[in-house]
Design an enzyme around this catalytic site. Sequence first.
Site, PDB file in Angstrom:
ATOM      1  N   GLY A 295      -2.676   3.623   8.392  1.00 22.14           N
ATOM      2  CA  GLY A 295      -1.704   2.546   8.346  1.00 22.14           C
ATOM      3  C   GLY A 295      -1.148   2.323   9.749  1.00 22.14           C
ATOM      4  O   GLY A 295      -1.417   3.102  10.671  1.00 22.14           O
TER       5      GLY A 295
ATOM      6  N   MET B 197     -12.236   4.072   0.010  1.00 16.81           N
ATOM      7  CA  MET B 197     -12.899   4.274   1.302  1.00 16.81           C
ATOM      8  C   MET B 197     -13.611   5.609   1.216  1.00 16.81           C
ATOM      9  O   MET B 197     -13.249   6.585   1.887  1.00 16.81           O
ATOM     10  CB  MET B 197     -11.842   4.245   2.421  1.00 16.81           C
TER      11      MET B 197
ATOM     12  N   HIS C 108      -8.557   0.740  -3.513  1.00 15.55           N
ATOM     13  CA  HIS C 108      -9.404   0.481  -2.336  1.00 15.55           C
ATOM     14  C   HIS C 108     -10.071   1.812  -1.986  1.00 15.55           C
ATOM     15  O   HIS C 108      -9.440   2.687  -1.382  1.00 15.55           O
ATOM     16  CB  HIS C 108      -8.512  -0.041  -1.196  1.00 15.55           C
TER      17      HIS C 108
ATOM     18  N   GLY D 156       1.262  -2.193   4.200  1.00 13.03           N
ATOM     19  CA  GLY D 156       1.795  -0.836   4.147  1.00 13.03           C
ATOM     20  C   GLY D 156       3.102  -0.790   4.896  1.00 13.03           C
ATOM     21  O   GLY D 156       4.184  -0.860   4.308  1.00 13.03           O
ATOM     22  N   SER D 157       3.012  -0.700   6.213  1.00 11.53           N
ATOM     23  CA  SER D 157       4.211  -0.584   7.061  1.00 11.53           C
ATOM     24  C   SER D 157       5.216  -1.703   6.814  1.00 11.53           C
ATOM     25  O   SER D 157       6.414  -1.453   6.669  1.00 11.53           O
ATOM     26  CB  SER D 157       3.814  -0.630   8.542  1.00 11.53           C
TER      27      SER D 157
ATOM     28  N   MET E  48     -11.057  -6.360   5.794  1.00  8.88           N
ATOM     29  CA  MET E  48     -10.302  -5.407   6.607  1.00  8.88           C
ATOM     30  C   MET E  48      -9.930  -6.053   7.937  1.00  8.88           C
ATOM     31  O   MET E  48     -10.793  -6.535   8.664  1.00  8.88           O
ATOM     32  CB  MET E  48     -11.124  -4.143   6.880  1.00  8.88           C
TER      33      MET E  48
ATOM     34  N   HIS F 194      -1.333  -1.339  -4.147  1.00  7.66           N
ATOM     35  CA  HIS F 194      -2.604  -1.088  -3.453  1.00  7.66           C
ATOM     36  C   HIS F 194      -2.754   0.421  -3.220  1.00  7.66           C
ATOM     37  O   HIS F 194      -1.859   1.067  -2.680  1.00  7.66           O
ATOM     38  CB  HIS F 194      -2.594  -1.851  -2.125  1.00  7.66           C
TER      39      HIS F 194
ATOM     40  N   MET G 221      -9.044   7.753   0.537  1.00  8.89           N
ATOM     41  CA  MET G 221      -9.860   8.095   1.715  1.00  8.89           C
ATOM     42  C   MET G 221     -10.437   9.502   1.558  1.00  8.89           C
ATOM     43  O   MET G 221      -9.766  10.402   1.056  1.00  8.89           O
ATOM     44  CB  MET G 221      -9.000   8.053   2.973  1.00  8.89           C
TER      45      MET G 221
ATOM     46  N   ASP H 144      -4.892   3.284  -1.483  1.00 12.22           N
ATOM     47  CA  ASP H 144      -5.868   3.580  -0.438  1.00 12.22           C
ATOM     48  C   ASP H 144      -6.420   4.991  -0.607  1.00 12.22           C
ATOM     49  O   ASP H 144      -5.751   5.975  -0.291  1.00 12.22           O
ATOM     50  CB  ASP H 144      -5.202   3.443   0.937  1.00 12.22           C
TER      51      ASP H 144
ATOM     52  N   GLY I 200      -8.686   3.575   7.688  1.00 12.17           N
ATOM     53  CA  GLY I 200      -8.409   4.989   7.916  1.00 12.17           C
ATOM     54  C   GLY I 200      -6.929   5.291   8.110  1.00 12.17           C
ATOM     55  O   GLY I 200      -6.473   6.364   7.732  1.00 12.17           O
TER      56      GLY I 200
ATOM     57  N   ASP J 100      -6.233  -6.819   4.555  1.00 12.43           N
ATOM     58  CA  ASP J 100      -5.670  -5.471   4.595  1.00 12.43           C
ATOM     59  C   ASP J 100      -5.689  -4.911   6.013  1.00 12.43           C
ATOM     60  O   ASP J 100      -6.757  -4.715   6.588  1.00 12.43           O
ATOM     61  CB  ASP J 100      -6.522  -4.583   3.657  1.00 12.43           C
TER      62      ASP J 100
ATOM     63  N   SER K  28       0.852  -1.198   0.000  1.00 10.58           N
ATOM     64  CA  SER K  28       0.000   0.000   0.000  1.00 10.58           C
ATOM     65  C   SER K  28       0.876   1.231   0.000  1.00 10.58           C
ATOM     66  O   SER K  28       1.673   1.434   0.936  1.00 10.58           O
ATOM     67  CB  SER K  28      -0.885   0.020   1.244  1.00 10.58           C
TER      68      SER K  28
HETATM   69  C1  DX5 Z   1      -6.141   1.194   6.032  1.00  7.25           C
HETATM   70  C2  DX5 Z   1      -5.666   0.842   4.635  1.00  7.25           C
HETATM   71  C3  DX5 Z   1      -4.543  -0.135   4.592  1.00  7.25           C
HETATM   72  C4  DX5 Z   1      -3.297   0.309   5.294  1.00  7.25           C
HETATM   73  C5  DX5 Z   1      -2.430  -0.863   5.583  1.00  7.25           C
HETATM   74  O1  DX5 Z   1      -7.327   1.915   5.937  1.00  7.25           O
HETATM   75  O2  DX5 Z   1      -6.717   0.300   3.874  1.00  7.25           O
HETATM   76  O3  DX5 Z   1      -4.258  -0.487   3.266  1.00  7.25           O
HETATM   77  O4  DX5 Z   1      -2.579   1.237   4.559  1.00  7.25           O
HETATM   78  O5  DX5 Z   1      -1.342  -0.415   6.306  1.00  7.25           O
HETATM   79  P1  DX5 Z   1      -0.592  -1.357   7.339  1.00  7.25           P
HETATM   80  O6  DX5 Z   1      -0.086  -2.526   6.579  1.00  7.25           O
HETATM   81  O7  DX5 Z   1       0.503  -0.480   7.861  1.00  7.25           O
HETATM   82  O8  DX5 Z   1      -1.593  -1.745   8.385  1.00  7.25           O
HETATM   83 ZN    ZN Z   2      -6.377  -0.652   1.812  1.00  4.20          ZN
END
Ligand code: DX5
Ligand code: ZN
Length: 227
Positions: free
Chosen positions: A154, A78, A76, A205-206, A147, A43, A47, A45, A152, A183, A18
């Site tokens: 990472g 949101m 994705h 992500g992280s 999810m 990916h 928002m 994200d 919202g 995710d 992500s």
């Molecule tokens: C949260 C996102 C995720 C997020 C994942 O709303 O949809 O994709 O970035 O990040 P990590 O892997 O750090 O939880």
């Molecule tokens: Zn996501």
Amino acid sequence: MATDALMGEQVPVRIAPSILSADFASLGDEVRAMEHAGADWIHLDVMDGHFVPNMTFGPPVIESIRKVTDLYFDAHLMIAPVDPYLETFAAAGCDGITIHAEAGAHLDRSLQRIRDLGKRAGVSLNPATPPEAVKWVLDRVDLILVMSVNPGFGGQTFIPSTLEKIHRLAQMIEDRPIDIEVDGGVNSENSPALVAAGATVLVAGSAAFQNGPAAYRSNVTALRSVD
Ligand code: DX5
Ligand code: ZN
């Protein structure tokens, strides 16, 4: 497939970093680096500060990074309402468009629209949303995004009940060609159990972007490994 049966193997799961955890000041370079590191999908994200309590980026940014890679763009969304924006996200270069089951009144119609736009249709379930929410749209979806944190942000902690939900979804979809994507809080510690439960795509992500570009290949490889 039992975890034990996968020990020590590189499992056929797709890794979708992500870019929420990327360095936005160098986004094109970050996407290229992830491609070279062996990522399968990117990916995205999106928002809106309404459906989720955070804002990120939209179609212009996606269009811009579309020029630097041919990797599958896994959007994705949101956002709510989502229907008025589907066409714009399709035109920006997304390959798959995932919307939240909780984001609108007419999930079946929205999913049909995504397929009509020539994209793979995905539906996402928040942690408190039961797997049954997708039961009557299974023939309209190409991907179910589970999810494993509240959407919202990472860097949150993985919610363990996700495993049971993945398992139930895997049973529900039977032999339909539907991806199960997970995710939130995914890392190399929990990825083997996720794959064993039935996940076919892991978002990270992280865990994917940690320690900078020199580490991306080992990060992606660790997520894919089951040892
Ligand atoms: C949260 C996102 C995720 C997020 C994942 O709303 O949809 O994709 O970035 O990040 P990590 O892997 O750090 O939880
Ligand atoms: Zn996501």
